[in-house]
Design an enzyme around this catalytic site. Structure first.
Site, PDB file in Angstrom:
ATOM      1  N   PRO A 243       0.281  -1.721  -0.017  1.00 29.74           N
ATOM      2  CA  PRO A 243      -0.109  -0.052   0.207  1.00 29.74           C
ATOM      3  C   PRO A 243       0.768   1.319  -0.262  1.00 29.74           C
ATOM      4  CG  PRO A 243      -0.127  -0.831   2.280  1.00 29.74           C
ATOM      5  CD  PRO A 243       0.813  -2.098   1.327  1.00 29.74           C
ATOM      6  N   CYS A 309       0.935  30.817 -13.964  1.00 31.47           N
ATOM      7  CA  CYS A 309       0.086  31.181 -15.410  1.00 31.47           C
ATOM      8  C   CYS A 309       0.090  29.985 -16.104  1.00 31.47           C
ATOM      9  CB  CYS A 309       1.429  32.260 -15.443  1.00 31.47           C
ATOM     10  SG  CYS A 309       1.574  34.026 -14.912  1.00 31.47           S
TER      11      CYS A 309
END
Length: 382
Positions: A243, A309
């Protein structure tokens, strides 16, 4: 996550934002759920989900091993005291440095391609990763057991690769499968385990069956575990699991402050965290729960956008929020996995601090970078 809101505010004030915070109790609870479901299975944490040394040390103290995919991750495993059979080396394109580091630690190698038996260090322990060629219920970029993915050997190749390992003098322990991450449908795992079981007539009994991880945070672990144990019993093998996201995702939260709002074709709440702190929404279309840590005001829907941006710099869409104003605090949930580990210094942004909540107080477990930290490795010609 069970961290109370006043404690989250206190962390934001003390350490600044953006900020990754982790709940020690939830980390421990997730590990307990895995062990309750999988019984005697050996647990290896997939370090790529979150490699913070404090979290690794906590898992190591609980007896967890590590699955590593780079020389850097192997160095982290060694730093927290893991060696030998507590370390796995995975990856489709291991370097000479990674083979050497794995051999020095006495790690087990996960063989990912047919040529690899001839590349391993002498007398290595190894598992053969099998690609079951399945379409699964996750994003294409997370589907590692699909026929078109770069991972593993085919079902037809697997017996021959096991033989090649033995003929080269290696300890071929068994088979490995990992079909992806954030998988929603337990039937995907059942199908993968069934395909592995079909190999038994061609491989005979094996020592280990490693069924990887990839369970969604809401997965039916007991059901998946029963299927995995049944597959292991076909081979007379011990079960291993790996996991990653399941252990740390819900333990972690990204705290971010509202910078402002604007309306273009859509309503945006602008935050001081974005794709450089949580890439998963842009990379995988991942959806993370967003909680406003303030009240009051009419609830309307907003897109949560970061400062980069980039048009894709969105943390969430259509989030109901009660009148956001500058300075308000948002909690982005399930950010303990692939938040900090995938963070970047794009735009020379300083990667955030990380803090651990133990139920009574905060411990800083990674300081916030400075711009000087970001460019420290750059060489300026004389």
């Amino acid at each position: 996550m069970t961290i109370p809101h006043p404690a989250l505010y206190a962390a934001a004030e003390r350490f600044g934002t953006p900020l990754y915070v982790y709940d020690a109790a939830e980390l421990d609870a997730a590990l307990s759920r895995v062990r309750a479901a999988f019984g005697e299975a050996r647990v290896f944490y997939a370090m790529k989900a979150n490699p913070n040394l404090t979290l690794l040390g906590r898992l190591r103290a609980a007896g967890v091993g590590f699955e590593c995919v780079s020389a850097g991750e192997l160095a982290r495993a060694e730093h927290v005291g893991a060696r030998g059979e507590d370390v796995l080396v995975n990856g489709p394109a291991k370097s000479a440095q990674e083979y050497a580091a794995g051999a020095r630690l006495g790690a087990t190698f996960i063989v990912d391609r047919a040529e690899e038996p001839g590349l391993l260090p002498p007398r290595s322990r190894a598992l053969v990763r099998v690609n079951p060629a399945l379409a699964v219920s996750t994003h294409d970029h997370l589907a590692t057991g699909a026929a078109g993915s770069k991972f593993g050997v085919t079902l037809d190749q697997a017996p021959e690769v096991l033989r090649a390992l033995r003929e080269a003098g290696h300890d071929a322990r068994g088979l490995h499968v990992h079909i992806g991450s954030a998988i929603r449908d337990a039937a995907d795992f059942s199908a993968a385990f069934a395909r592995l079981a079909e190999l038994h007539p061609h491989t005979g009994d094996l020592e280990v069956l490693d069924v990887g991880g990839g369970w969604g945070v809401d997965a039916d672990l007991p059901g998946i575990a029963r299927e995995a144990q049944a597959a292991a019993s076909v081979f007379g093998a011990r079960l291993w699991v790996e996991p990653g996201r399941y252990l740390v995702a819900r333990a972690g939260t990204l705290l971010t402050r509202v910078v402002g709002t604007k309306q273009t074709g859509r309503p945006f709440v602008l935050t001081d965290a974005g794709m450089t702190e949580l890439l998963r929404p842009m990379l995988y279309g991942a959806q993370h729960p967003v909680t406003a840590l303030w009240g009051g005001g009419e609830v309307t829907r907003w897109d949560v956008a970061g400062p980069a941006c980039e048009s894709g710099d969105l943390l969430a869409r259509d989030v109901p929020l009660p009148g956001p104003t500058p300075g308000d605090l948002l909690a982005i949930g399930e950010a303990g996995a692939y938040g900090a580990s995938m963070s970047s210094s794009y735009l020379t942004r300083s990667r955030p601090a990380e803090a651990l909540w133990d139920g009574t107080g905060w411990t800083l477990i990674r300081r916030r970078e400075t711009p000087q930290d970001v460019w420290a490795a750059e060489v300026t010609p004389a």
